[in-house]
Scaffold this motif. Structure first.
Motif, PDB file in Angstrom:
ATOM      1  N   LEU A 196       7.558 -16.084  11.831  1.00  0.00           N
ATOM      2  CA  LEU A 196       7.386 -14.678  12.206  1.00  0.00           C
ATOM      3  C   LEU A 196       6.554 -13.905  11.177  1.00  0.00           C
ATOM      4  O   LEU A 196       6.097 -12.799  11.456  1.00  0.00           O
ATOM      5  CB  LEU A 196       8.751 -14.004  12.367  1.00  0.00           C
ATOM      6  N   VAL A 197       6.366 -14.503  10.007  1.00  0.00           N
ATOM      7  CA  VAL A 197       5.623 -13.819   8.945  1.00  0.00           C
ATOM      8  C   VAL A 197       4.121 -13.902   9.215  1.00  0.00           C
ATOM      9  O   VAL A 197       3.569 -14.990   9.396  1.00  0.00           O
ATOM     10  CB  VAL A 197       5.954 -14.420   7.566  1.00  0.00           C
ATOM     11  N   VAL A 198       3.480 -12.741   9.254  1.00  0.00           N
ATOM     12  CA  VAL A 198       2.025 -12.654   9.445  1.00  0.00           C
ATOM     13  C   VAL A 198       1.321 -12.651   8.093  1.00  0.00           C
ATOM     14  O   VAL A 198       0.284 -13.284   7.908  1.00  0.00           O
ATOM     15  CB  VAL A 198       1.666 -11.378  10.238  1.00  0.00           C
ATOM     16  N   GLN A 199       1.887 -11.905   7.148  1.00  0.00           N
ATOM     17  CA  GLN A 199       1.344 -11.872   5.780  1.00  0.00           C
ATOM     18  C   GLN A 199       2.512 -11.893   4.800  1.00  0.00           C
ATOM     19  O   GLN A 199       3.547 -11.271   5.043  1.00  0.00           O
ATOM     20  CB  GLN A 199       0.512 -10.605   5.542  1.00  0.00           C
ATOM     21  N   TRP A 200       2.316 -12.617   3.698  1.00  0.00           N
ATOM     22  CA  TRP A 200       3.319 -12.668   2.628  1.00  0.00           C
ATOM     23  C   TRP A 200       2.557 -12.592   1.314  1.00  0.00           C
ATOM     24  O   TRP A 200       1.902 -13.545   0.906  1.00  0.00           O
ATOM     25  CB  TRP A 200       4.133 -13.954   2.724  1.00  0.00           C
ATOM     26  N   ASN A 201       2.574 -11.438   0.673  1.00  0.00           N
ATOM     27  CA  ASN A 201       1.849 -11.227  -0.580  1.00  0.00           C
ATOM     28  C   ASN A 201       2.854 -11.112  -1.716  1.00  0.00           C
ATOM     29  O   ASN A 201       3.633 -10.154  -1.777  1.00  0.00           O
ATOM     30  CB  ASN A 201       1.009  -9.946  -0.504  1.00  0.00           C
ATOM     31  N   GLU A 202       2.835 -12.094  -2.612  1.00  0.00           N
ATOM     32  CA  GLU A 202       3.799 -12.154  -3.702  1.00  0.00           C
ATOM     33  C   GLU A 202       3.050 -12.296  -5.028  1.00  0.00           C
ATOM     34  O   GLU A 202       2.075 -13.059  -5.117  1.00  0.00           O
ATOM     35  CB  GLU A 202       4.742 -13.330  -3.484  1.00  0.00           C
ATOM     36  N   LEU A 203       3.498 -11.589  -6.041  1.00  0.00           N
ATOM     37  CA  LEU A 203       2.884 -11.724  -7.354  1.00  0.00           C
ATOM     38  C   LEU A 203       3.070 -13.134  -7.891  1.00  0.00           C
ATOM     39  O   LEU A 203       4.034 -13.823  -7.555  1.00  0.00           O
ATOM     40  CB  LEU A 203       3.519 -10.732  -8.341  1.00  0.00           C
ATOM     41  N   GLN A 204       2.160 -13.553  -8.748  1.00  0.00           N
ATOM     42  CA  GLN A 204       2.310 -14.817  -9.446  1.00  0.00           C
ATOM     43  C   GLN A 204       3.420 -14.695 -10.490  1.00  0.00           C
ATOM     44  O   GLN A 204       3.524 -13.679 -11.171  1.00  0.00           O
ATOM     45  CB  GLN A 204       1.002 -15.192 -10.149  1.00  0.00           C
ATOM     46  N   THR A 205       4.245 -15.732 -10.584  1.00  0.00           N
ATOM     47  CA  THR A 205       5.283 -15.726 -11.616  1.00  0.00           C
ATOM     48  C   THR A 205       4.631 -15.560 -12.987  1.00  0.00           C
ATOM     49  O   THR A 205       3.631 -16.210 -13.295  1.00  0.00           O
ATOM     50  CB  THR A 205       6.085 -17.039 -11.573  1.00  0.00           C
ATOM     51  N   GLY A 206       5.193 -14.652 -13.773  1.00  0.00           N
ATOM     52  CA  GLY A 206       4.635 -14.351 -15.087  1.00  0.00           C
ATOM     53  C   GLY A 206       3.741 -13.133 -15.103  1.00  0.00           C
ATOM     54  O   GLY A 206       3.340 -12.666 -16.178  1.00  0.00           O
ATOM     55  N   ALA A 207       3.427 -12.604 -13.920  1.00  0.00           N
ATOM     56  CA  ALA A 207       2.585 -11.398 -13.850  1.00  0.00           C
ATOM     57  C   ALA A 207       3.374 -10.181 -14.320  1.00  0.00           C
ATOM     58  O   ALA A 207       4.608 -10.145 -14.252  1.00  0.00           O
ATOM     59  CB  ALA A 207       2.092 -11.181 -12.427  1.00  0.00           C
ATOM     60  N   LEU A 208       2.652  -9.183 -14.783  1.00  0.00           N
ATOM     61  CA  LEU A 208       3.277  -7.941 -15.228  1.00  0.00           C
ATOM     62  C   LEU A 208       3.639  -7.101 -14.019  1.00  0.00           C
ATOM     63  O   LEU A 208       2.802  -6.865 -13.147  1.00  0.00           O
ATOM     64  CB  LEU A 208       2.315  -7.169 -16.136  1.00  0.00           C
ATOM     65  N   LEU A 209       4.905  -6.675 -13.956  1.00  0.00           N
ATOM     66  CA  LEU A 209       5.319  -5.803 -12.854  1.00  0.00           C
ATOM     67  C   LEU A 209       4.738  -4.407 -13.047  1.00  0.00           C
ATOM     68  O   LEU A 209       4.595  -3.942 -14.187  1.00  0.00           O
ATOM     69  CB  LEU A 209       6.848  -5.714 -12.799  1.00  0.00           C
ATOM     70  N   PRO A 210       4.407  -3.715 -11.954  1.00  0.00           N
ATOM     71  CA  PRO A 210       3.864  -2.356 -12.103  1.00  0.00           C
ATOM     72  C   PRO A 210       4.902  -1.414 -12.698  1.00  0.00           C
ATOM     73  O   PRO A 210       6.085  -1.481 -12.364  1.00  0.00           O
ATOM     74  CB  PRO A 210       3.523  -1.956 -10.660  1.00  0.00           C
TER      75      PRO A 210
END
Length: 409
Positions: free
Chosen positions: A350-364
């Motif tokens: 059912l997922v059309v798009q799944w945008n996930e940060l790379q592990t280790g990335a800085l959170l906003p």
């Protein structure tokens, strides 16, 4: 045609080339360095970097004092620079929405007064200085909301549930945060699901619109770090008539609109409205459901003054789409460690798009609904709107940001 764009929203969020022919028109983008850096390198245009120390209007006038020229259109696609664009249009005698009209779509005191004058229900409200002068004596029962009258994204909004304590809590917040009293208002809190209505209007006529309902609230997203989403639902004739009446009351006659209402049963209570496209993935899900890219047609309305007949797909939208986003600004660890409980959802058909940060990335560290800044954002599509709502509620109940338990405290 010479067009000046006050450029603040990152280019990929608008895709100006889809609405403006840059080979036919001479387009100038004026913005801070970070915004100008988002322009495609091969885009035919003039790029003007402003310092960002004063308002966009002030710095545009300073630039024009050095490099005099005229423009046929002055456009902003940002909530925060709509008033600057209107001030520039008036200063340079360029056609477009007036400062008075734009103010109605920015100042929540003025917009609610205008909507109420149109015999449409709004929460009871008053300017903060009046509330303080009355020692918190308000004509409504229950909770009181404190909010900026020209803010966005629920920044600096707070709900004070206990009437007996509301005045002291609000007074203390003003003192602790050194808030400018003239920039705030209070209003009665009305409980109920919140809907948003998005679309385009031309010469006061709605060309296209979709109705959606939030899962979660913008305030919980901003303040408590809860995920937020929304799902499309059917637009009834009475609801479209209500939206049209609101737009008429606040003089939004051309361009995109993003209108929010609290639902008491089937009856809407006006919350706020903007003369702009909605944030998060409102634009993306709108295009998936209708075939219409809202910013492109809005730009055509502003530049050409008209659009072709909207496609049939917009009149018979494919309901069942929804968007979701998880915040990162409230997470107590600044490095993204991944998600817990997400495996089944990532693999869902059912997922059309799944945008996930790379592990280790800085959170906003700031509030953002952007799919490329938030730790997780996406779009889902089911066969039925209520199924979309249920899927999203399950996602929110099971998935959360992981923590590195070995990191120091």
């Amino acid at each position: 045609m010479k067009i000046l764009i006050l450029h603040r929203v990152p280019y990929p969020r608008i895709e100006y080339h889809r609405g403006i022919n840059h080979d036919l028109h001479d387009v100038t983008y004026l913005g801070k360095q970070a915004a100008i850096d988002t322009l495609p390198s091969d885009l035919r245009c003039q790029r003007v970097i402003r310092p960002g120390e004063a308002s966009a209007c002030e710095e545009a006038l300073q630039w024009l004092a050095q490099f005099p020229q005229s423009f046929d259109r002055i456009i902003s696609m940002s909530e925060y620079e709509l008033l600057d664009a209107a001030r520039l249009r008036e200063a340079l005698n360029v056609e477009g929405a007036s400062l008075a009209a734009v103010n109605l779509a920015r100042n929540k005191l003025d917009m609610k007064a205008a909507v109420a004058a149109g015999n449409l229900r709004v929460p009871q409200f008053m300017p903060l200085d009046r509330y303080l002068a009355l020692n918190g004596q308000v004509p409504w029962q229950g909770a009181t909301v404190l909010k900026p009258h020209s803010g966005a994204s629920s920044m600096d909004v707070s709900i004070h549930q206990q009437p007996a304590r509301a005045f002291d809590e609000i007074s203390r917040k003003i003192s602790d945060l050194s808030l400018n009293i003239d920039e705030f208002q209070v209003e009665e809190f009305i409980s109920g699901p919140i809907r948003h209505f998005d679309g385009l209007v031309q010469d006061g006529r709605i060309l296209t619109m979709l109705s959606s309902q939030y899962v979660g609230t913008c305030l919980d997203y901003m303040e408590r770090g809860h995920p937020l989403g929304s799902w499309h639902l059917e637009t009834t004739t009475p609801m479209q008539m209500w939206v049209s009446a609101v737009l008429d009351a606040v003089q939004i006659r051309n361009g995109a609109f993003h209108l929010e209402a609290i639902m008491e049963g089937d009856d809407p209570v006006f919350l706020e409205v903007g003369n702009r496209v909605g944030g998060a993935d409102v634009v993306a899900t709108y295009e998936l459901a209708t075939g219409i890219h809202l910013p492109s047609l809005e730009l055509r309305i502003h530049v050409e003054g008209l659009v072709d007949k909207v496609p049939l797909s917009a009149q018979q939208p494919d309901l069942g789409y929804g968007w979701f986003v998880f915040p990162g600004h409230t997470h107590h660890q600044r490095i993204y460690q991944g998600l817990e409980g997400a495996e089944d959802f990532r693999a869902s058909p059912l997922v059309v798009q799944w945008n996930e940060l790379q592990t280790g990335a800085l959170l906003p560290g700031h509030v953002t609904y952007s799919a490329f800044e938030a730790p997780l954002a996406g779009i889902v599509k089911t066969a039925d709107p209520l199924q979309t709502k249920a899927w999203m509620q399950t996602l929110f109940s099971r998935v959360y940001l992981a923590e590195n338990l070995t990191s120091v405290a």
